[in-house]
Write a protein that holds these residues in place. Structure first.
Motif, short mmCIF file in Angstrom:
data_model
loop_
_atom_site.label_atom_id
_atom_site.label_comp_id
_atom_site.label_asym_id
_atom_site.label_seq_id
_atom_site.Cartn_x
_atom_site.Cartn_y
_atom_site.Cartn_z
N SER A 171 26.76 -5.74 9.00
CA SER A 171 25.49 -5.23 9.49
C SER A 171 25.54 -3.71 9.66
O SER A 171 26.61 -3.10 9.69
CB SER A 171 25.13 -5.89 10.82
OG SER A 171 24.93 -7.28 10.66
N HIS A 173 23.99 -0.59 12.14
CA HIS A 173 23.33 -0.24 13.40
C HIS A 173 23.15 1.27 13.41
O HIS A 173 24.13 2.03 13.29
CB HIS A 173 24.19 -0.65 14.59
CG HIS A 173 24.65 -2.08 14.56
ND1 HIS A 173 24.08 -3.05 15.35
CD2 HIS A 173 25.61 -2.70 13.82
CE1 HIS A 173 24.68 -4.21 15.11
NE2 HIS A 173 25.61 -4.02 14.18
N ARG A 193 22.50 -7.87 9.19
CA ARG A 193 21.22 -7.35 9.65
C ARG A 193 21.26 -5.83 9.67
O ARG A 193 22.33 -5.22 9.65
CB ARG A 193 20.87 -7.89 11.04
CG ARG A 193 20.69 -9.40 11.06
CD ARG A 193 20.04 -9.87 12.34
NE ARG A 193 19.80 -11.31 12.32
CZ ARG A 193 18.87 -11.94 13.02
NH1 ARG A 193 18.09 -11.24 13.86
NH2 ARG A 193 18.72 -13.24 12.94
N PHE A 195 19.73 -2.70 12.03
CA PHE A 195 19.11 -2.33 13.29
C PHE A 195 18.92 -0.81 13.31
O PHE A 195 19.82 -0.08 12.88
CB PHE A 195 19.98 -2.72 14.49
CG PHE A 195 20.33 -4.18 14.57
CD1 PHE A 195 19.60 -5.05 15.37
CD2 PHE A 195 21.40 -4.69 13.84
CE1 PHE A 195 19.94 -6.39 15.45
CE2 PHE A 195 21.75 -6.03 13.92
CZ PHE A 195 21.00 -6.89 14.73
N CYS A 196 17.79 -0.34 13.81
CA CYS A 196 17.62 1.11 13.96
C CYS A 196 16.61 1.39 15.07
O CYS A 196 15.75 0.55 15.38
CB CYS A 196 17.19 1.77 12.66
SG CYS A 196 15.56 1.30 12.07
N GLN A 226 14.71 -4.65 13.97
CA GLN A 226 15.84 -5.32 13.32
C GLN A 226 15.30 -6.02 12.09
O GLN A 226 14.17 -6.52 12.08
CB GLN A 226 16.53 -6.30 14.25
CG GLN A 226 15.69 -7.48 14.69
CD GLN A 226 16.52 -8.57 15.33
OE1 GLN A 226 17.63 -8.87 14.88
NE2 GLN A 226 16.00 -9.17 16.41
N TRP A 228 16.32 -8.74 8.81
CA TRP A 228 17.25 -9.74 8.32
C TRP A 228 16.62 -10.53 7.19
O TRP A 228 15.43 -10.38 6.89
CB TRP A 228 17.72 -10.66 9.45
CG TRP A 228 16.68 -11.62 9.96
CD1 TRP A 228 16.51 -12.94 9.62
CD2 TRP A 228 15.66 -11.35 10.94
NE1 TRP A 228 15.47 -13.50 10.30
CE2 TRP A 228 14.93 -12.55 11.13
CE3 TRP A 228 15.29 -10.23 11.68
CZ2 TRP A 228 13.85 -12.64 12.01
CZ3 TRP A 228 14.21 -10.31 12.56
CH2 TRP A 228 13.52 -11.51 12.72
N LEU A 239 12.12 -4.18 18.16
CA LEU A 239 13.07 -4.29 19.25
C LEU A 239 12.42 -3.79 20.54
O LEU A 239 11.64 -2.84 20.53
CB LEU A 239 14.32 -3.45 18.96
CG LEU A 239 15.20 -3.93 17.80
CD1 LEU A 239 16.28 -2.90 17.52
CD2 LEU A 239 15.82 -5.28 18.10
#
Length: 240
Positions: A171, A173, A193, A195-196, A226, A228, A239
């Protein structure tokens, strides 16, 4: 007195390359490729590419024309995989085989997000989960930089600039703005995944499937999200 010539030194080295798996008809597939290139400028620039034509019913003339069409798009093919010897020749890139299969990378379990269990010293104890390797980058990723970590997750404590890219086996991040390209799960990890804190990406990809920020809808632009995969469909969630 004749001197002994120095031997040529040959060294093994591995490189990261993209693999393109075209579909017939080539015209429709090239149109989709052009769409990707138009929305992510320079995506194939200076990037080695392998062409996988396994299972395609084509002849040598079709292959030669197709490679030429890719070249005109600045997609330079370093090798061809899945081609019979009759299809190849001196006017085409060489045959390639034995690329690292995606099964060499064990994806995390969906619920626990751990890799395969590791053996412990005492046989009476149950096997303990082994965490995926990861790296933490404490500086921003600048334009033109490429951060590659195929063993696991990448965490960036900062932003990713436009024209930069992150390639991770696990993933990704980003604790800042994601403006460049983020490619997660590149070794066959569909559970990876992205995420940011702020989504402004040029392109995101998971397990070889890609999408541009425009494709995900304006409601997520500039938001913490997020991302996916659900099968072959991208899912995006804000988020808190």
């Amino acid at each position: 007195m004749l001197t002994q010539p120095r031997p040529i030194r040959l060294k093994g080295r591995s490189y990261l390359a993209l693999t393109l798996t075209p579909e017939l008809p080539f015209e429709d597939w090239l149109a989709r490729l052009d769409d990707l290139a138009s929305r992510s400028a320079g995506f194939f620039l200076r990037r080695p590419v392998v062409l996988d034509i396994t299972g395609l019913d084509i002849d040598r003339a079709q292959l030669r024309t197709f490679v030429s069409q890719l070249g005109s798009r600045q997609v330079r093919i370093m090798g061809i995989e899945g081609a019979s010897p009759a299809l190849l020749g001196s006017d085409l890139p060489p045959a390639m085989a034995d690329g690292r299969p995606t099964s060499d990378f064990e994806p995390p379990a969906a619920a626990t997000e751990v890799a395969e269990t590791a053996t412990v010293a005492e046989p009476v104890m149950p096997d303990l989960p082994k965490a995926l390797p990861s790296i933490i980058v404490t500086q921003p990723v600048r334009s033109g930089q490429s951060l590659v970590f195929l063993e696991g997750d990448v965490t960036v404590v900062g932003s990713v600039a436009s024209g930069a890219e992150i390639v991770a086996g696990g993933s990704i991040h980003v604790y800042g703005t994601l403006r460049g390209r983020a490619m997660a799960g590149t070794m066959g990890n569909a559970a990876a995944r992205i995420f940011c804190r702020k989504l402004e990406a040029e392109l995101i990809a998971i397990d070889g499937y890609y999408k541009t920020a425009e494709d995900m809808g304006p409601e997520f632009h500039g938001k913490p999200v997020q991302i996916w995969l659900d099968g072959e469909t991208f899912k995006v969630e804000a988020l808190a």
